[in-house]
Design a protein around this motif. Structure first.
Motif, PDB file in Angstrom:
ATOM      1  N   UNK A   1       1.226  -0.696   0.174  1.00 17.48           N
ATOM      2  CA  UNK A   1      -0.200   0.169  -0.013  1.00 17.48           C
ATOM      3  C   UNK A   1       0.790   1.585   0.021  1.00 17.48           C
ATOM      4  N   UNK A   2       1.686   1.293  -0.798  1.00 20.46           N
ATOM      5  CA  UNK A   2       1.925   2.789  -1.267  1.00 20.46           C
ATOM      6  C   UNK A   2       1.182   4.148  -1.389  1.00 20.46           C
ATOM      7  N   UNK A   3       2.101   5.074  -1.157  1.00 17.26           N
ATOM      8  CA  UNK A   3       1.248   6.182  -1.141  1.00 17.26           C
ATOM      9  C   UNK A   3       1.262   6.479  -3.403  1.00 17.26           C
ATOM     10  N   UNK A   4       0.120   7.108  -3.639  1.00 17.95           N
ATOM     11  CA  UNK A   4       0.553   6.979  -5.654  1.00 17.95           C
ATOM     12  C   UNK A   4       1.296   8.496  -5.722  1.00 17.95           C
ATOM     13  N   UNK A   5       2.231   8.305  -6.770  1.00 20.10           N
ATOM     14  CA  UNK A   5       2.674   9.509  -6.948  1.00 20.10           C
ATOM     15  C   UNK A   5       1.819   9.983  -7.915  1.00 20.10           C
ATOM     16  N   UNK A   6       2.169  11.131  -7.084  1.00 14.50           N
ATOM     17  CA  UNK A   6       1.407  12.475  -7.723  1.00 14.50           C
ATOM     18  C   UNK A   6       1.788  14.186  -8.302  1.00 14.50           C
ATOM     19  N   UNK A   7       2.565  14.474  -8.762  1.00  6.87           N
ATOM     20  CA  UNK A   7       3.456  15.371  -9.303  1.00  6.87           C
ATOM     21  C   UNK A   7       2.694  16.689  -8.858  1.00  6.87           C
ATOM     22  N   UNK A   8       1.804  16.279 -10.008  1.00  7.76           N
ATOM     23  CA  UNK A   8       0.764  17.007 -10.539  1.00  7.76           C
ATOM     24  C   UNK A   8       0.011  18.645  -9.395  1.00  7.76           C
ATOM     25  N   UNK A   9      -1.154  17.254  -8.752  1.00  8.62           N
ATOM     26  CA  UNK A   9      -1.684  17.845  -8.059  1.00  8.62           C
ATOM     27  C   UNK A   9      -1.812  17.179  -6.684  1.00  8.62           C
ATOM     28  N   UNK A  10      -0.803  16.453  -5.534  1.00 15.26           N
ATOM     29  CA  UNK A  10      -0.905  15.602  -4.817  1.00 15.26           C
ATOM     30  C   UNK A  10       0.517  16.759  -3.937  1.00 15.26           C
ATOM     31  N   UNK A  11      -0.578  16.811  -2.770  1.00 10.35           N
ATOM     32  CA  UNK A  11       0.073  17.702  -1.539  1.00 10.35           C
ATOM     33  C   UNK A  11       0.334  15.849  -0.111  1.00 10.35           C
ATOM     34  N   UNK A  12       2.117  16.039  -0.535  1.00 10.01           N
ATOM     35  CA  UNK A  12       2.104  15.069   0.763  1.00 10.01           C
ATOM     36  C   UNK A  12       2.578  15.376   1.634  1.00 10.01           C
ATOM     37  N   UNK A  13       1.032  14.954   3.325  1.00 10.42           N
ATOM     38  CA  UNK A  13       1.040  15.650   4.164  1.00 10.42           C
ATOM     39  C   UNK A  13       2.036  14.502   5.577  1.00 10.42           C
ATOM     40  N   UNK A  14       3.054  15.457   5.348  1.00  9.60           N
ATOM     41  CA  UNK A  14       4.032  14.218   6.538  1.00  9.60           C
ATOM     42  C   UNK A  14       3.309  14.987   8.326  1.00  9.60           C
ATOM     43  N   UNK A  15       2.758  14.348   9.044  1.00  9.74           N
ATOM     44  CA  UNK A  15       2.849  14.409  10.304  1.00  9.74           C
ATOM     45  C   UNK A  15       3.201  14.278  11.931  1.00  9.74           C
ATOM     46  N   UNK A  16       4.333  14.254  12.346  1.00 15.73           N
ATOM     47  CA  UNK A  16       4.478  14.044  13.113  1.00 15.73           C
ATOM     48  C   UNK A  16       3.827  13.928  15.024  1.00 15.73           C
ATOM     49  N   UNK A  17       4.072  12.996  15.878  1.00 14.14           N
ATOM     50  CA  UNK A  17       3.778  12.821  17.081  1.00 14.14           C
ATOM     51  C   UNK A  17       3.982  13.831  17.860  1.00 14.14           C
ATOM     52  N   UNK A  18       3.404  13.484  19.332  1.00 12.27           N
ATOM     53  CA  UNK A  18       3.611  14.831  20.271  1.00 12.27           C
ATOM     54  C   UNK A  18       5.014  14.680  21.089  1.00 12.27           C
ATOM     55  N   UNK A  19       5.994  12.780  20.706  1.00 10.46           N
ATOM     56  CA  UNK A  19       7.246  12.876  21.087  1.00 10.46           C
ATOM     57  C   UNK A  19       8.259  12.456  19.860  1.00 10.46           C
ATOM     58  N   UNK A  20       7.955  12.992  18.437  1.00 16.62           N
ATOM     59  CA  UNK A  20       8.969  13.233  17.551  1.00 16.62           C
ATOM     60  C   UNK A  20       9.618  14.552  17.972  1.00 16.62           C
ATOM     61  N   UNK A  21      10.568  14.320  17.773  1.00 17.84           N
ATOM     62  CA  UNK A  21      11.864  15.512  17.659  1.00 17.84           C
ATOM     63  C   UNK A  21      11.726  15.802  16.325  1.00 17.84           C
ATOM     64  N   UNK A  22      11.997  17.378  15.969  1.00 15.31           N
ATOM     65  CA  UNK A  22      12.103  17.823  14.379  1.00 15.31           C
ATOM     66  C   UNK A  22      13.341  19.247  14.213  1.00 15.31           C
ATOM     67  N   UNK A  23      14.284  18.832  13.142  1.00 13.16           N
ATOM     68  CA  UNK A  23      14.731  19.618  13.642  1.00 13.16           C
ATOM     69  C   UNK A  23      13.889  21.362  12.740  1.00 13.16           C
TER      70      UNK A  23
END
Length: 342
Positions: free
Chosen positions: A163-185
């Motif tokens: 179940x990979x996410x589909x590849x849609x460069x023209x009209x797709x937006x990829x939203x990465x949401x990290x949970x409250x225990x993940x540190x991001x730079x």
């Protein structure tokens, strides 16, 4: 051009972009205006009106593509998420195109984003829909992510064996949401979310994406304001959130901010102010912290209060949300559906 030269050019371009991305924060959301003499923040003080209006703001179109086709948001849930949290976020994204919601509505907020066009005069799509989702509940890339490792998380999602996410460069937006225990730079210190596009050298494709983190355990007073207040504002009282989850409630406005900017500036060469495309001032950057009429500086503007005391400014599908306004280039100030003059 010879094939070998072409490949060298591609690798050099990717290397340069990678270096720029690693050094310079791109299209970031900051919850508090910082008075930096080299930024547009000082323009608010010089303004003759509220809502961020200023004759000195020159938001221009730089001829790049905008999202005129139906927009599909593919979500990556990184870490552990509660079902109730997912419902709130899904509900907001679905509300963007729900024209039947009670005024003032999320769809009414999106109509300002729709005013922006590409070089053919085509407007940004009125349709924003949820696409496929990918759960990464086992933190496949660890609990501490850099800006570049975020792209690796996206690569894993679009190249997964099942179940990979589909590849849609023209009209797709990829939203990465990290949970409250993940540190991001740079999380909390500089940003609550940002958007950019993936590098083919890392992901294999150029895909517009955004990252937004849940600040509930790390910095709710920074990234979930005004439903939590920062330590440096003693005596301030937090407002009641409309959906009962302060961390996710803070994410909603950041998600809205990033989706609006991805639609109008997906490859960082379309709509922005300033001379530096590596650090653009975009349609939501110009309205940071403004949620209602009279907003500007440290004042959020006039908002609405629900029957249970919760604060909001927009109606969605069976929910209410608090979402920051965006810049309207037609009238040259920040606007939203709950404006008192609408």
């Amino acid at each position: 051009m010879a094939p070998s030269t072409s490949r060298t050019s591609v690798f050099l371009t990717a290397a340069i972009l990678t270096l720029l991305f690693a050094i310079t924060p791109i299209a970031c959301w900051r919850p508090w205006p910082h008075l930096n003499p080299n930024s547009s923040d000082l323009l608010y003080d010089a303004s003759k009106k509220f809502e961020g209006s200023s004759e000195f703001v020159h938001l221009r179109y730089h001829m790049g593509p905008v999202l005129t086709g139906n927009i599909t948001v593919h979500t990556i849930w990184y870490g552990r998420w509660q079902k109730s949290q997912k419902k709130i976020i899904r509900g907001f994204i679905n509300s963007i195109s729900d024209v039947h919601a009670r005024h003032p509505s999320v769809a009414g907020w999106w109509r300002t984003v729709q005013l922006y066009t590409d070089q053919t005069g085509a407007n940004i799509s009125h349709t924003v829909q949820l696409g496929q989702e990918k759960n990464d509940r086992f933190y496949s890339h660890g609990k501490s992510l850099t800006r570049l490792s975020i792209q690796s998380v996206i690569r894993s999602a679009v190249t997964a064996r099942t179940k990979p996410l589909p590849i849609n460069p023209r009209n797709g937006l990829y939203l990465l949401l990290t949970s409250d225990d993940v540190y991001v730079q740079d999380f909390c210190g500089q940003v609550c979310g940002f958007h950019y596009f993936t590098f083919p050298s890392i992901v294999g494709y150029t895909l517009p994406y955004a990252w937004v983190g849940n600040s509930a355990k790390q910095c709710p007073g920074v990234c979930a304001y005004p439903f939590a207040v920062p330590d440096f504002r003693p005596g301030w009282k937090a407002l009641k959130s409309p959906n009962g989850d302060v961390g996710v409630e803070g994410m909603i406005s950041v998600i809205a901010h990033e989706i609006a900017e991805l639609a109008t500036n997906p490859l960082v060469n379309a709509w922005y102010a300033g001379q530096d495309p590596s650090a653009p001032v975009e349609i939501a950057d110009l309205c940071e912290g403004i949620y209602g009429t009279g907003g500007g500086g440290s004042y959020t503007g006039q908002m609405l209060t629900d029957h249970d005391g919760a604060t909001y400014n927009m109606n969605g599908i069976r929910r209410k949300f608090l979402v920051q306004w965006v810049w309207n280039h037609v009238v040259s100030y920040c606007t939203g559906p709950n404006a008192l003059d609408q």
